[in-house]
Design an enzyme around this catalytic site. Structure first.
Site, mmCIF file in Angstrom:
data_model
loop_
_atom_site.group_PDB
_atom_site.id
_atom_site.type_symbol
_atom_site.label_atom_id
_atom_site.label_comp_id
_atom_site.label_asym_id
_atom_site.label_seq_id
_atom_site.Cartn_x
_atom_site.Cartn_y
_atom_site.Cartn_z
ATOM 1 N N ASP A 33 -102.483 -22.203 -9.799
ATOM 2 C CA ASP A 33 -102.920 -21.335 -8.696
ATOM 3 C C ASP A 33 -104.191 -21.874 -8.037
ATOM 4 O O ASP A 33 -105.150 -22.248 -8.728
ATOM 5 C CB ASP A 33 -103.214 -19.932 -9.216
ATOM 6 C CG ASP A 33 -102.013 -19.267 -9.873
ATOM 7 O OD1 ASP A 33 -101.298 -19.943 -10.624
ATOM 8 O OD2 ASP A 33 -101.820 -18.063 -9.654
ATOM 9 N N HIS A 35 -105.063 -20.148 -4.738
ATOM 10 C CA HIS A 35 -105.427 -18.885 -4.088
ATOM 11 C C HIS A 35 -106.488 -19.041 -2.999
ATOM 12 O O HIS A 35 -107.523 -18.369 -3.007
ATOM 13 C CB HIS A 35 -105.896 -17.875 -5.137
ATOM 14 C CG HIS A 35 -104.761 -17.165 -5.803
ATOM 15 N ND1 HIS A 35 -103.811 -16.451 -5.114
ATOM 16 C CD2 HIS A 35 -104.418 -17.074 -7.125
ATOM 17 C CE1 HIS A 35 -102.935 -15.946 -5.959
ATOM 18 N NE2 HIS A 35 -103.260 -16.319 -7.186
ATOM 19 N N ASP A 62 -98.661 -20.093 -5.664
ATOM 20 C CA ASP A 62 -99.855 -19.263 -5.439
ATOM 21 C C ASP A 62 -101.015 -20.061 -4.856
ATOM 22 O O ASP A 62 -102.147 -20.020 -5.351
ATOM 23 C CB ASP A 62 -100.276 -18.560 -6.733
ATOM 24 C CG ASP A 62 -99.488 -17.277 -6.974
ATOM 25 O OD1 ASP A 62 -98.413 -17.124 -6.380
ATOM 26 O OD2 ASP A 62 -99.941 -16.443 -7.783
ATOM 27 N N ASP A 65 -103.401 -16.440 -0.368
ATOM 28 C CA ASP A 65 -103.915 -15.109 -0.718
ATOM 29 C C ASP A 65 -105.239 -15.172 -1.480
ATOM 30 O O ASP A 65 -105.568 -16.160 -2.128
ATOM 31 C CB ASP A 65 -102.906 -14.290 -1.534
ATOM 32 C CG ASP A 65 -101.870 -13.605 -0.659
ATOM 33 O OD1 ASP A 65 -102.146 -13.402 0.532
ATOM 34 O OD2 ASP A 65 -100.784 -13.281 -1.174
ATOM 35 N N ARG A 66 -105.991 -14.086 -1.388
ATOM 36 C CA ARG A 66 -107.252 -13.837 -2.089
ATOM 37 C C ARG A 66 -108.415 -14.662 -1.533
ATOM 38 O O ARG A 66 -109.417 -14.105 -1.120
ATOM 39 C CB ARG A 66 -107.103 -14.042 -3.601
ATOM 40 C CG ARG A 66 -106.059 -13.130 -4.248
ATOM 41 C CD ARG A 66 -106.146 -13.205 -5.773
ATOM 42 N NE ARG A 66 -105.078 -12.466 -6.427
ATOM 43 C CZ ARG A 66 -105.097 -11.169 -6.687
ATOM 44 N NH1 ARG A 66 -106.138 -10.444 -6.337
ATOM 45 N NH2 ARG A 66 -104.082 -10.585 -7.287
ATOM 46 N N ASN A 94 -95.374 -16.213 -6.862
ATOM 47 C CA ASN A 94 -95.118 -14.832 -6.463
ATOM 48 C C ASN A 94 -95.925 -14.416 -5.229
ATOM 49 O O ASN A 94 -95.611 -13.419 -4.580
ATOM 50 C CB ASN A 94 -95.390 -13.866 -7.620
ATOM 51 C CG ASN A 94 -96.837 -13.830 -8.034
ATOM 52 O OD1 ASN A 94 -97.443 -14.863 -8.330
ATOM 53 N ND2 ASN A 94 -97.437 -12.647 -8.064
ATOM 54 N N HIS A 95 -96.946 -15.205 -4.862
ATOM 55 C CA HIS A 95 -97.729 -14.882 -3.666
ATOM 56 C C HIS A 95 -97.219 -15.594 -2.421
ATOM 57 O O HIS A 95 -97.710 -15.307 -1.321
ATOM 58 C CB HIS A 95 -99.206 -15.206 -3.876
ATOM 59 C CG HIS A 95 -99.959 -14.128 -4.572
ATOM 60 N ND1 HIS A 95 -100.671 -13.157 -3.905
ATOM 61 C CD2 HIS A 95 -100.076 -13.833 -5.894
ATOM 62 C CE1 HIS A 95 -101.220 -12.330 -4.779
ATOM 63 N NE2 HIS A 95 -100.867 -12.717 -5.995
ATOM 64 N N HIS A 146 -93.615 -21.176 -11.668
ATOM 65 C CA HIS A 146 -94.861 -20.429 -11.533
ATOM 66 C C HIS A 146 -95.103 -19.422 -12.652
ATOM 67 O O HIS A 146 -96.174 -19.400 -13.261
ATOM 68 C CB HIS A 146 -94.909 -19.716 -10.186
ATOM 69 C CG HIS A 146 -96.176 -18.967 -9.973
ATOM 70 N ND1 HIS A 146 -97.384 -19.600 -9.756
ATOM 71 C CD2 HIS A 146 -96.457 -17.639 -10.008
ATOM 72 C CE1 HIS A 146 -98.330 -18.706 -9.635
ATOM 73 N NE2 HIS A 146 -97.807 -17.503 -9.790
ATOM 74 N N ARG A 218 -97.473 -6.129 -14.478
ATOM 75 C CA ARG A 218 -97.403 -6.699 -13.135
ATOM 76 C C ARG A 218 -96.460 -5.921 -12.220
ATOM 77 O O ARG A 218 -96.591 -5.980 -11.001
ATOM 78 C CB ARG A 218 -96.940 -8.155 -13.202
ATOM 79 C CG ARG A 218 -97.959 -9.097 -13.812
ATOM 80 C CD ARG A 218 -97.532 -10.529 -13.596
ATOM 81 N NE ARG A 218 -98.403 -11.485 -14.246
ATOM 82 C CZ ARG A 218 -99.512 -11.987 -13.696
ATOM 83 N NH1 ARG A 218 -99.882 -11.587 -12.496
ATOM 84 N NH2 ARG A 218 -100.248 -12.857 -14.346
ATOM 85 N N HIS A 245 -99.863 -18.720 -12.921
ATOM 86 C CA HIS A 245 -99.717 -17.271 -12.779
ATOM 87 C C HIS A 245 -100.804 -16.438 -13.451
ATOM 88 O O HIS A 245 -100.985 -15.283 -13.101
ATOM 89 C CB HIS A 245 -98.332 -16.877 -13.318
ATOM 90 C CG HIS A 245 -97.828 -15.534 -12.895
ATOM 91 N ND1 HIS A 245 -97.988 -15.026 -11.622
ATOM 92 C CD2 HIS A 245 -97.126 -14.594 -13.574
ATOM 93 C CE1 HIS A 245 -97.398 -13.846 -11.548
ATOM 94 N NE2 HIS A 245 -96.876 -13.550 -12.711
#
Length: 307
Positions: A33, A35, A62, A65-66, A94-95, A146, A218, A245
């Site tokens: 990730d 992010h 991922d 995002d964030r 998943n993002h 992931h 989750r 993840h």
């Protein structure tokens, strides 16, 4: 926009489960990730070199995002993929999902940076994300995805899945008997069974106890135990699962008798000093070299050549 169009076009020629090899390069680097944390990606490139035919990478989902720089990271990854399609592999996380993007910042980032063309760009990103492979098998011995697996995971079945129809993993296409992502009961339809396997690859987490149960923490995927990891790996004649993840304080974590490795590449994820980032170099014979790092304000003032 042209980069997104070309990336979509190229991704459409790649299988749902892609394959990679260390035969020519002698190594392959796997990142977890990111992010939206550009500093971490630049540190990885500084330490490990830019993607190239002799320096292949897997980015294990991922990357958006964030953080504040999801656009810049995605452009770097997609440009590298277009330059070296046989040496840069980008798995879906998943993002990479528009529902998650609405909640965790990527949509807001696009709207702020590209007000005039935001709607068109977001639709293109949705298309690109839906064409990303769900996993990569390296040297026929290592599975990179992931989230992980479940007791139902069948890679031969997943290779035939039309992944593009899952624009959002959280909103299954028509035909699923039960659209409750947490319901791991019997799904009579093939569509329901297929959707569940796709969700498991992107959302699941390992647990210490044997067995497989819904991932209520989750809200998607499952918790899978060491017996599940062993069974799935042996069924597919694989030695190791590398997944991401989950944030880990050291940037990585071994579980399930060292048959499952978690790699997380976003340092300072919760706050400054909360965790290191890491990436792993995979060498022939399933030999691994794990490299840890942590971004700092000093490094932010330096170019990639100066770091």
């Amino acid at each position: 926009m042209e980069i997104l169009l070309e990336t979509r076009k190229k991704l459409m020629t790649i299988g749902t489960i892609s394959t990679a090899s260390t035969d020519l390069s002698g190594q392959l680097t796997i990142c977890g990730d990111l992010h939206g944390k550009l500093d971490d990606l630049l540190i990885i490139f500084y330490k490990n070199g830019l993607p190239a035919s002799n320096n292949p990478y897997i980015f294990n989902g991922d990357f958006v995002d964030r953080g504040p720089h999801s656009v810049e990271i995605s452009m770097l990854l997609f440009s590298s993929f277009l330059l070296y399609p046989n040496a840069v592999f980008i798995n879906r996380g998943n993002h990479e999902d528009y529902v998650m993007n609405l909640r965790y910042g990527f949509v807001k980032e696009i709207m702020a940076k590209y007000k005039k063309h935001a709607t068109q760009l977001l639709r293109l990103y949705q298309e690109v994300f839906s064409w990303l492979p769900l996993g990569t098998i390296v040297d026929k011995r290592v599975l990179c995805c992931h989230g992980g697996i479940s007791s139902d995971t069948n890679l031969n079945f997943l290779k035939k899945v039309d992944r593009h129809k899952y624009i959002s993993i959280l909103r299954p296409p028509p035909g699923c008997v039960d659209d409750n992502i947490l319901n791991r009961g019997e799904m009579d339809s093939e569509a329901g069974k297929e959707w569940k396997q796709v969700v498991d690859l992107l959302w699941s987490d390992p647990k210490m106890q044997n067995g497989c149960e819904p991932n209520t923490f989750r809200g998607g995927g499952c918790f899978y135990g060491p017996d599940v990891s062993s069974s799935v790996l042996e069924r597919h004649k694989l030695d190791l699962l590398i997944r991401s993840h989950e944030c880990k304080s050291d940037g990585y974590e071994w579980t399930h008798d060292r048959r499952v490795l978690t790699i997380f590449s976003a340092s300072n994820y919760y706050e400054k000093g909360s965790n290191k980032g890491a990436y792993v170099k995979l060498l022939p014979g399933v030999k691994l070299q794990i490299v840890q790092f942590m971004a700092s304000k000093t490094q932010r003032r330096l170019t990639i050549r100066e770091r």
